[in-house]
Each structure stands twice: as structure tokens, then as C-alpha cells.
Design an enzyme around this catalytic site. Structure first.
Site, PDB file in Angstrom:
ATOM      1  CD  GLU A 172      38.290  39.351  43.772  1.00 41.15           C
ATOM      2  OE1 GLU A 172      39.601  39.457  44.447  1.00 41.15           O
ATOM      3  OE2 GLU A 172      38.570  38.900  42.505  1.00 41.15           O
ATOM      4  CB  CYS A 227      47.694  40.294  32.645  1.00 43.89           C
ATOM      5  SG  CYS A 227      48.063  39.930  34.406  1.00 43.89           S
TER       6      CYS A 227
END
Length: 422
Positions: free
Chosen positions: A303, A379
């Protein structure tokens, strides 16, 4: 009719929350200038006001301001304040819920067909409780801005202008009960509100600082609460995460559990395997994946956001089968960011990139690892379809795609795609 008001017959839905109309098209609907029209539905005849037009523009934009012939899928707006000239974030509030999901399914299928050359029948699944709530009350996180008069509101669509509001019907009941719209704020203040779905007390931040609603001021204490606990049930287990109130977390109350369940289904039996968890955020998938691979397996999470990594470390501190790396995903996969984060092997890759998607370099690096499968949480339909095409060039075929309506009243849709190596 004024020069910026047009009568249009509305055509198909398009990615982005609008439909396509053609100005001066031939009798068969061909040719003519493309106009993307919001607040309408296919087949309708409307009066639309131009919002973005120019003779040299490839296309124009418009808002439907009067419906001359209505679709049977049109309903009274669940949030009129998000209509023409209103705030962003509720562009499908005039569409019946089943038609909203059909709209999103059409867009996702069209993007896969056009960009990835993959034909799929797509069904968009409703989140539990949304039909009963009329598609409202699902947001556990909202951001407001105070207008010049100190009233809380939101920005207009494609604008920095702030529109004062009396309500935000997409917000969870716990947020609605805080009385944010009845207060007066300092002009320009940004108000972030988080109300965890598990029932923990909401947190309010003003310009990034914890705010005491009872006292009506920023809480100056160094230990003022700025994190929330999020509870997720997935894979038959319960997980608790502590997340910075300003940090990223899925906004729909059911999204974390639904998406984690879909990811676990997508990875299949990974007992003893090495799973690469890219764009791992606060560790939503990392913890369940650690249980799925078991003590003989390994999860390598990467991340790039330092705050998210701090949140994730709290959750995985006692997991001996998790490696958590703070690194840019593309650079980590290329071995050029952190020498300790070089990724040399993965049986399965899970990735949940931002709206822009993973892109060519990351997908090429994933394919070079030759995992048996890739589970991609997306998304944005266009970014997903583009990356599916990139992975196809690397030898991966789309085996399955599930779509979830985790943003009712908006055009956004979440998808979980599973790709397997041919």
C-alpha cells in the site's frame, strides 16, 4: 426557446451518469452532435439546458430541466437537491432502483465489450437492506462544506460553488441525527463525518481536526478521538479494524462485508498459498486472506498511503503470515521502490486500485508473476475493462465478474472480477 435550451430525444445510457442524445440527427437517430444529458432516461423527450457547449467541442453537456415524455422507470426524485443546478452525488435519484441497477449493468457490460472485447451478461446485485430503505441511508461517511453564510452544504456538479442543504438523504441515520445542517459553521470549513456501521459513536472532523459537537468547537486534546472501529463479518468470521476517520474505507454500510466475501470466493482455496494483496489500504482484505492462507501460507500486502499502512499495521501486528509494505505498487512490483518489498512470487493476486485503475505497467508486472488467478476489485467500469484487456494480453481470461450496487442514487458501481491464466 432560448439558445441554450434544446428539445432532445434521449438515447442510451453512457458511462458517467448521463444518457446520449444527438442534436440534428437523421430520422434513424444517426449523425448529429453528441449531447450528454443528465437527469433523464433512455427514450424520454426532454427540454435540456446546455451546461457545457462550444462550436469546436467534440460533444456538449446538458441537464434535462423539463420532461416532455417520461420513461416508465422515472420516479419522483429521492433527492431533488441533487437535480439540475443542484449538488453532485445523486444523479440517478430520479430513477427507480431496479432501473438504476439495470443502467449500471448496461454500462459495465458495454465497457467490457468495447474495451476488453469480452461479452458478458451482467447483473448488479443489491446490498442487503437497500430496497427496504428505498436506496437511502447507506453512507457511513460524508463530506460537507460551509457556504458563505456558514450553512453546511455540498458542491454543485462540476463546480466549486457550495449549495446549502437541509438534509443529506444518502447519509446513515446516525449522521442525520447529528443536526449538522441546523448548525452554523465558519465559511469555507470542511466537515467530514464518519458513523461506523457497527454502531460506534460518530466522529466529526472540521478541517481535519476532531470536533466536539456538544461544545461547538475543535477538541484541542492530544488524545481527541480521530479513529473509528469498523466491524466486518466475512468468511464466517468477525473482524475489527481501527481506521483513521480521514482514512479510506468503503462508504456503504454493507460494502466491506460484501466485497470481502466476493474476494474470498474469487481466490478460492488458497490454504498454504502466497497471496499478493495490492493497494491493500487499511487491510480490509488482508486479515481475511491471512486466515484463508493459514499458517503455512503468506499474504504480502502493498500500500502506498502511509496513513492506511499505519491503520493496517494495527490489525496485522500479531499475524506472522503477513508481510505489510509501505510502497508504491508499481515500483514495488518493478523492484525499484523498497529493496525489502521485492515481489518475486504469487499464487494469487488481489488488487483494489483507485478509480483510475491499475494501468499497463502494474498489470504487466502482475502477469509476469504468473499467478494462477487474479481477483480485481474495481470502482470504475472503464478502468476495469481496460485492465482486463491488458491482462488478456498477458495470458489471462475473464472467468467471472460480479457487480454490486454500493452507491445507490449515483452512477457508480463496484465490481469484483476473477481472471485465470490460460
Amino acid at each position: 426557446m432560448t439558445s441554450d435550451l434544446l428539445e432532445l430525444r434521449i438515447g442510451p445510457v453512457a458511462h458517467g451518469g448521463h444518457c446520449v442524445a444527438r442534436l440534428d440527427a437523421d430520422p434513424d437517430g444517426r449523425g448529429g452532435r453528441v449531447v450528454f444529458v443528465r437527469h433523464t432516461l433512455p427514450g424520454e423527450r426532454v427540454l435540456a439546458r446546455l451546461t457545457d457547449a462550444g462550436e469546436g467541442a467534440t460533444f456538449w453537456r446538458a441537464d434535462a430541466v423539463e420532461i416532455l415524455d417520461a420513461s416508465s422507470d422515472r420516479v419522483p426524485s429521492a433527492w431533488p437537491e441533487a437535480g439540475p443546478d443542484g449538488v453532485g452525488g445523486g444523479e440517478l435519484a430520479h430513477v427507480a432502483l431496479p432501473a438504476q441497477r439495470a443502467w449500471k449493468a448496461t454500462v459495465l457490460a458495454e465497457q467490457l465489450s468495447r474495451l476488453a472485447k469480452v461479452e458478458r451478461d451482467v447483473v448488479v446485485e443489491a446490498a442487503p437492506g437497500d430496497d427496504e430503505r428505498g436506496g437511502l441511508g447507506w453512507r457511513t461517511r460524508i463530506e460537507l462544506v460551509a457556504d458563505a453564510n456558514g450553512r453546511a452544504g455540498m458542491r454543485a456538479h462540476r463546480s466549486h460553488d457550495v449549495h446549502a442543504l437541509d438534509r443529506m438523504p444518502l447519509a446513515s441515520p446516525a449522521i442525520e441525527e447529528l443536526g449538522l445542517f441546523a448548525r452554523r459553521w465558519r465559511a469555507g470549513q470542511v466537515i467530514d463525518v464518519v458513523a461506523p456501521a457497527g454502531g460506534d459513536a460518530p466522529v466529526v472532523l472540521v478541517d481535519g481536526q476532531p470536533f466536539d459537537l456538544r461544545k461547538g468547537r475543535v477538541d484541542p486534546r492530544p488524545n481527541a478521538r480521530s479513529t473509528v472501529r469498523e466491524h466486518v463479518h466475512a468468511g464466517g468470521r468477525d473482524y475489527t479494524y481501527r481506521v483513521a476517520a480521514e482514512g479510506f474505507w468503503q462508504v456503504h454500510r454493507e460494502a466491506p462485508g460484501l466485497l470481502t466475501g466476493a474476494v474470498l470466493d474469487g481466490v478460492g482455496d488458497v490454504d498454504g498459498a502466497t497471496v499478493l494483496d495490492l493497494y491493500s489500504g487499511a487491510g480490509l482484505f488482508t486479515l481475511p486472506l491471512a486466515d484463508a492462507v493459514g499458517p503455512t501460507g503468506e499474504v504480502v500486502a502493498v500500500e502506498g498511503d502511509a496513513r492506511a499502512v499505519r491503520d493496517a499495521r494495527r490489525g496485522v501486528h500479531d499475524r506472522t503470515n503477513v508481510e505489510l509494505h509501505h510502497a508504491d505498487v508499481a515500483r514495488a512490483l518493478a523492484g525499484s521502490d523498497d529493496p525489502d518489498s521485492d515481489v518475486v512470487h504469487a499464487d494469487v493476486v488481489v488488487l483494489d486500485p483507485p478509480r483510475a485503475g491499475a494501468g499497463r505497467a502494474v498489470t504487466a508486472s502482475i502477469a509476469a508473476l504468473r499467478p494462477e488467478r487474479v481477483v480485481y476489485v474495481a470502482c470504475d467500469p472503464a478502468a476495469l475493462a481496460r485492465d482486463v484487456a491488458y491482462l488478456a494480453a498477458g495470458g489471462y481470461a475473464l472467468a467471472d465478474v460480479r457487480a454490486f450496487d454500493l452507491f445507490p442514487m449515483t452512477h457508480h458501481v463496484e465490481a469484483v472480477a476473477v481472471l485465470t491464466r490460460g
